[in-house]
Design a protein around this motif. Structure first.
Motif, PDB file in Angstrom:
ATOM      1  N   PRO A 403       0.807  -1.237   0.000  1.00  0.00           N
ATOM      2  CA  PRO A 403       0.000   0.000   0.000  1.00  0.00           C
ATOM      3  C   PRO A 403       0.834   1.278   0.000  1.00  0.00           C
ATOM      4  N   LYS A 404       1.942   1.279   0.723  1.00  0.00           N
ATOM      5  CA  LYS A 404       2.812   2.458   0.725  1.00  0.00           C
ATOM      6  C   LYS A 404       3.429   2.673  -0.645  1.00  0.00           C
ATOM      7  N   VAL A 405       3.895   1.619  -1.283  1.00  0.00           N
ATOM      8  CA  VAL A 405       4.488   1.723  -2.616  1.00  0.00           C
ATOM      9  C   VAL A 405       3.447   2.209  -3.620  1.00  0.00           C
ATOM     10  N   ARG A 406       2.240   1.694  -3.546  1.00  0.00           N
ATOM     11  CA  ARG A 406       1.191   2.093  -4.479  1.00  0.00           C
ATOM     12  C   ARG A 406       0.874   3.587  -4.332  1.00  0.00           C
ATOM     13  N   THR A 407       0.840   4.071  -3.113  1.00  0.00           N
ATOM     14  CA  THR A 407       0.550   5.485  -2.888  1.00  0.00           C
ATOM     15  C   THR A 407       1.630   6.382  -3.473  1.00  0.00           C
ATOM     16  N   CYS A 408       2.890   6.015  -3.261  1.00  0.00           N
ATOM     17  CA  CYS A 408       3.994   6.850  -3.758  1.00  0.00           C
ATOM     18  C   CYS A 408       4.051   6.858  -5.281  1.00  0.00           C
ATOM     19  N   ILE A 409       3.905   5.710  -5.917  1.00  0.00           N
ATOM     20  CA  ILE A 409       4.010   5.651  -7.379  1.00  0.00           C
ATOM     21  C   ILE A 409       2.837   6.372  -8.036  1.00  0.00           C
ATOM     22  N   ASN A 410       1.647   6.182  -7.512  1.00  0.00           N
ATOM     23  CA  ASN A 410       0.486   6.825  -8.125  1.00  0.00           C
ATOM     24  C   ASN A 410       0.488   8.337  -7.943  1.00  0.00           C
ATOM     25  N   VAL A 422      12.686   3.017 -11.527  1.00  0.00           N
ATOM     26  CA  VAL A 422      13.490   1.894 -12.022  1.00  0.00           C
ATOM     27  C   VAL A 422      14.464   1.430 -10.950  1.00  0.00           C
ATOM     28  N   LYS A 423      15.100   2.355 -10.269  1.00  0.00           N
ATOM     29  CA  LYS A 423      16.039   1.995  -9.204  1.00  0.00           C
ATOM     30  C   LYS A 423      15.318   1.274  -8.066  1.00  0.00           C
ATOM     31  N   PHE A 424      14.135   1.767  -7.716  1.00  0.00           N
ATOM     32  CA  PHE A 424      13.356   1.104  -6.667  1.00  0.00           C
ATOM     33  C   PHE A 424      12.989  -0.322  -7.084  1.00  0.00           C
ATOM     34  N   TYR A 425      12.530  -0.497  -8.310  1.00  0.00           N
ATOM     35  CA  TYR A 425      12.118  -1.834  -8.758  1.00  0.00           C
ATOM     36  C   TYR A 425      13.311  -2.788  -8.811  1.00  0.00           C
ATOM     37  N   GLU A 426      14.444  -2.321  -9.310  1.00  0.00           N
ATOM     38  CA  GLU A 426      15.622  -3.181  -9.385  1.00  0.00           C
ATOM     39  C   GLU A 426      16.133  -3.552  -8.000  1.00  0.00           C
ATOM     40  N   THR A 427      15.991  -2.641  -7.033  1.00  0.00           N
ATOM     41  CA  THR A 427      16.464  -2.928  -5.677  1.00  0.00           C
ATOM     42  C   THR A 427      15.607  -3.989  -5.001  1.00  0.00           C
ATOM     43  N   TRP A 428      14.288  -3.913  -5.201  1.00  0.00           N
ATOM     44  CA  TRP A 428      13.377  -4.799  -4.490  1.00  0.00           C
ATOM     45  C   TRP A 428      12.980  -6.041  -5.291  1.00  0.00           C
ATOM     46  N   GLY A 430      14.518  -8.687  -6.200  1.00  0.00           N
ATOM     47  CA  GLY A 430      14.978  -9.954  -5.641  1.00  0.00           C
ATOM     48  C   GLY A 430      14.281 -10.355  -4.360  1.00  0.00           C
ATOM     49  N   PHE A 431      13.553  -9.429  -3.715  1.00  0.00           N
ATOM     50  CA  PHE A 431      12.877  -9.724  -2.453  1.00  0.00           C
ATOM     51  C   PHE A 431      11.362  -9.852  -2.626  1.00  0.00           C
ATOM     52  N   LEU A 432      10.879  -9.708  -3.826  1.00  0.00           N
ATOM     53  CA  LEU A 432       9.439  -9.715  -4.063  1.00  0.00           C
ATOM     54  C   LEU A 432       9.012 -11.026  -4.716  1.00  0.00           C
ATOM     55  N   PRO A 433       7.932 -11.625  -4.241  1.00  0.00           N
ATOM     56  CA  PRO A 433       7.382 -12.795  -4.954  1.00  0.00           C
ATOM     57  C   PRO A 433       6.814 -12.383  -6.295  1.00  0.00           C
ATOM     58  N   GLY A 434       6.570 -13.365  -7.139  1.00  0.00           N
ATOM     59  CA  GLY A 434       6.144 -13.073  -8.505  1.00  0.00           C
ATOM     60  C   GLY A 434       4.843 -12.311  -8.587  1.00  0.00           C
ATOM     61  N   PHE A 435       3.856 -12.660  -7.771  1.00  0.00           N
ATOM     62  CA  PHE A 435       2.562 -11.996  -7.905  1.00  0.00           C
ATOM     63  C   PHE A 435       2.630 -10.537  -7.443  1.00  0.00           C
ATOM     64  N   VAL A 436       3.547 -10.210  -6.528  1.00  0.00           N
ATOM     65  CA  VAL A 436       3.714  -8.811  -6.110  1.00  0.00           C
ATOM     66  C   VAL A 436       4.381  -8.013  -7.230  1.00  0.00           C
ATOM     67  N   ARG A 437       5.388  -8.589  -7.876  1.00  0.00           N
ATOM     68  CA  ARG A 437       6.027  -7.900  -9.011  1.00  0.00           C
ATOM     69  C   ARG A 437       5.024  -7.662 -10.137  1.00  0.00           C
ATOM     70  N   ASP A 438       4.224  -8.686 -10.427  1.00  0.00           N
ATOM     71  CA  ASP A 438       3.213  -8.517 -11.480  1.00  0.00           C
ATOM     72  C   ASP A 438       2.210  -7.426 -11.123  1.00  0.00           C
ATOM     73  N   ASN A 439       1.833  -7.360  -9.873  1.00  0.00           N
ATOM     74  CA  ASN A 439       0.879  -6.335  -9.457  1.00  0.00           C
ATOM     75  C   ASN A 439       1.466  -4.942  -9.621  1.00  0.00           C
ATOM     76  N   ILE A 440       2.747  -4.772  -9.281  1.00  0.00           N
ATOM     77  CA  ILE A 440       3.389  -3.458  -9.412  1.00  0.00           C
ATOM     78  C   ILE A 440       3.470  -3.047 -10.885  1.00  0.00           C
ATOM     79  N   LEU A 441       3.855  -3.999 -11.752  1.00  0.00           N
ATOM     80  CA  LEU A 441       4.005  -3.658 -13.167  1.00  0.00           C
ATOM     81  C   LEU A 441       2.646  -3.439 -13.840  1.00  0.00           C
ATOM     82  N   ASP A 442       1.702  -4.336 -13.597  1.00  0.00           N
ATOM     83  CA  ASP A 442       0.425  -4.274 -14.310  1.00  0.00           C
ATOM     84  C   ASP A 442      -0.463  -3.133 -13.833  1.00  0.00           C
TER      85      ASP A 442
END
Length: 754
Positions: A403-410, A422-428, A430-442
């Motif tokens: 929720p915090k990430v969604r608020t900042c990006i939007n 891009v720097k934030f996504y590359e940093t995190w 490796g620590f994010l499961p696949g469905f969380v990465r998909d949610n951030i991108l989509d």
């Protein structure tokens, strides 16, 4: 004569009756002897046998008996011929009341009167001597589906009436014959065994020995052990039976002993297993108690840190490491990562509330990197198609971190400056499961990028198109195709309004890998090559005294982007004819300086990059100029009159015709046209829509009447819009109701923007 027949019949009847009585007595005696007989070890009837009856303690020989006479049957020659005539009839038998009533009822019938004339009375048996039946034959119903021997035809009154006479014996004989078809009863035989000493004692026991007269008689008459197999066969038979029975018993005892030994071995192994299991259980209890102590320490430490404003999560690291190092098996078995997540949850929630992912993308990463194993980061198999519940760490990310990430990006991120995101996504990543990465991108990244591309103005761009798209291409994967489709439309729209004076767009060569080779060449042929040819044709002049290189400088940078054959054809058509005309005019001057001509030739050749000079068409143009100079040198003073003006376009056409004529016998080669993509009215509509920041997307449906494919024209957000189809070089849009009419492109844009 009749009297003689009656006498013979009576004699025969008496003979049969006496013979039947004797046979009945023999049958009854044989039956009694069979009932009293007992089984023996020896089946021979001639020799004495040892009985097995429980009442007798010693073996008693059984004398042979005579075989009884065969029982007369209905098929033998002993059948009796009965007659109502004769003497010596038995008196009448008292009848039951129901029978007496029956005989009184039928006493006046013709048959009863005939029997009375013959001397028969009620209660007397039929036959000469009254041995026949005394009551009428009683019919009995035979049960259904009863086989032979399963049902006795005689009724009870008939048996009682016929018991005293021959009829009973005959009936019993028939019953015995019927019993042959039945399964014999199993009679349990009780076997008694005797020891060798008992057998010898019984054999030696007997009458008082007689007086001994001579030693010879004693030696001959006395009993001595012998190995003769013909002596005492019964004893040998019984001993063999005893030995076989003992052998069977011994085998059974041996098998039982073996089974007991195996059972004993199994019990010993089971005892060891249970002891080991008990030891393991005790060890497990001890380990669980130690785990409980560690978890209590974690809970206490977590409460202390929760009460601190600026808590340091590193204080929990030693306890988490202790769980992982000392109890690795229990950590996975009992899901102790839930304890880790529950302990850090209050501090993480408080830290995330003060965290800005765009300004400090590496926040919390250093701490989580050390707890990657304890939190089971990326422990689930992403390739599996089976849907599994979220782990505690994934639940923490989904409910607290995302929720915090969604608020900042939007709210804070601008796609024109992709670096922070891009720097934030590359940093995190490796620590994010696949469905969380998909949610951030989509749901966060791609919608904002698509909106930025749709809002990008090719006439007045604030940022380059590649800056919006290229930083995200390594992370989008298959999603990149949707983003690139929008970018390609914008790029075509940009090139349509591009002018050679603007120069080559910045990093334009990077787009070559995004397009297919044919699409790339077709786009340049359509939008770039005509404009470059126009510059060389109208703005470029060859002037040795005051040469303007600006038009040519606008064309040469495209040599690396255009196909060599296309760039060569552009120079051969627009540059070399002008250059050779000026060279010819210089060479026909009366006082030409060939040294200056050579310098001028070298200058122009050095103007082109080496990769351009190596193109066959460009090299052929410079070679033609050098030939012109050499011809002028050879002609000398006659050069002004005899040096012909070169017509380079005709020479190229003639060379092409000569090449075709020379290779007329050769098989035709497949030629690749310069314009591999046909310009259609649909492509014109797409480009016009892209120029006005509109999306022209196929819907996958067709118009009901015209059966033409439908397209949705909408703004960059993809919302609203109108459905159109292209037919007969016109755009058809809905008018009133469901009717479609042809509209202009300007009307289409107005309808969408309403």
């Amino acid at each position: 004569m009749a009297r003689r027949k009656r006498q013979l019949l009576e004699e025969e009847t008496d003979s049969d009756a006496s013979q039947g009585s004797e046979d009945a007595e023999n049958v009854e005696g044989d039956r009694k002897r069979r009932r009293s007989a007992a089984p023996s070890f020896v089946s021979s009837s001639a020799a004495p046998a040892f009985t097995t009856s429980s009442s007798s303690k010693s073996a008693t020989p059984t004398p042979p008996r005579e075989q009884p006479h065969p029982t007369p049957t209905s098929f033998s020659s002993f059948s009796a011929t009965r007659s109502f005539m004769g003497i010596g009839k038995k008196p009448a038998t008292p009848l039951p009341p129901q029978e007496q009533a029956h005989f009184r009822k039928i006493g006046s019938t013709f048959g009863a009167r005939m029997l009375a004339k013959m001397g028969w009375e009620a209660g007397m048996g039929l036959g000469v001597s009254g041995e026949g039946i005394a009551v009428p034959i009683e019919a009995s119903v035979r049960p259904k589906n009863i086989g032979i021997g399963g049902f006795k035809e005689k009724t009870h009154p008939t048996r009682e009436e016929a018991r005293p006479g021959l009829g009973v014996q005959v009936d019993e004989q028939k019953e015995r014959r019927a019993d042959v078809w039945k399964r014999p009863r199993k009679v349990k035989t009780k076997v008694e065994y005797k020891t060798y000493e008992e057998i010898v004692a019984e054999a030696t026991a007997g009458p008082t020995p007689a007086e001994v007269v001579s030693l010879a008689e004693v030696s001959v008459a006395s009993w001595t052990p012998s190995t003769d197999p013909t002596r005492i066969p019964e004893v040998r038979h019984n001993l063999r039976l005893i030995a076989e029975a003992c052998s069977t018993n011994l085998d059974g005892l041996a098998r039982e002993a073996k089974a007991l030994q195996e059972r004993k071995s199994f019990i010993a192994q089971e005892r060891i297993r249970l002891q080991n299991k008990a030891a393991d259980e005790a060890e497990l209890i001890s380990r669980l108690q130690r785990i409980t102590l560690v978890t209590d320490e974690i809970g206490t430490k977590s409460k202390e840190l929760s009460s601190t404003y600026e808590a340091n999560l590193d204080d929990l690291s030693p306890l988490f490491s202790k769980l992982l190092v000392e109890f690795p098996a229990e950590f996975d078995k009992y899901h102790l990562d839930e304890i880790v997540v529950a302990a850090i949850l209050p501090m993480v929630r408080r830290a995330v509330a003060r965290w800005n992912p765009l300004l400090d993308p590496s926040g919390l990463v250093s701490t989580l990197r050390g707890w990657k194993q304890a939190l089971k980061v990326n422990a689930t198999d992403e390739t599996s198609q089976v849907q599994k519940p979220m782990t505690p760490y994934e639940s923490l990310l989904w409910n607290v971190w995302l929720p915090k990430v969604r608020t900042c990006i939007n709210n804070e991120w601008n796609p024109e400056d992709p670096t922070p995101a891009v720097k934030f996504y590359e940093t995190w990543a490796g620590f994010l499961p696949g469905f969380v990465r998909d949610n951030i991108l989509d749901q966060l990244i791609i919608p904002k990028i698509s909106h930025a591309i749709g809002s990008w103005d090719p006439k007045h761009p604030t940022v380059s198109l590649q800056r919006l798209v290229f930083p995200w291409l390594p992370h989008l994967g298959l999603r990149a195709e949707d983003v690139l489709d929008d970018a390609r439309r914008k790029l075509r729209s940009f090139l349509r309004h591009w002018a050679p004076a603007d120069g080559v767009p910045e990093d334009y060569s990077m787009w070559r890998d995004v397009f297919e080779k044919s699409d790339w060449d077709a786009m340049l042929l359509k939008y770039v090559v005509p404009k470059l040819g126009l510059v060389l044709r109208e703005e470029f002049r060859v002037n040795p005294r005051n040469q303007d290189m600006t038009p040519l400088a606008q064309v040469l940078p495209w040599s690396t982007l255009l196909r060599p054959s296309v760039f060569s054809q552009l120079l051969e058509t627009e540059f070399f004819p002008k250059w050779l005309d000026v060279l010819h005019m210089w060479l026909i001057q009366p006082r030409v300086s060939f040294e200056e001509v050579a310098q001028w030739y070298s200058f122009w050749k050095a103007t082109f990059p080496e990769n351009v000079q190596n193109i066959p068409g460009v090299a052929r143009g410079f070679t033609r100029g050098l030939q012109l100079v050499n011809t002028a040198i050879e002609l000398g003073p006659d050069a002004p009159k005899k040096l012909k003006r070169p017509d380079y376009r005709e020479e190229l056409a003639a060379a092409a015709v000569g090449t075709t004529t020379t290779n007329v016998s050769a098989p035709p080669k497949k030629t690749v046209p310069l314009r591999t993509q046909e310009v259609t009215f649909r492509s014109i509509v797409e480009e016009y829509a892209a120029e006005h920041n509109l999306l022209f997307i196929p819907t996958g449906r067709a118009h009901e009447k015209s059966r033409m494919p439908l397209f949705r024209v909408s703004n960059a957000s993809g919302k609203g819009g109108i459905l159109v189809y292209v037919q007969d070089d016109a755009v058809w849009a809905p008018a009133e109701g469901d009717e479609y009419r042809a509209i202009t492109l300007e009307e289409m844009v107005l309808k969408v923007n309403k």
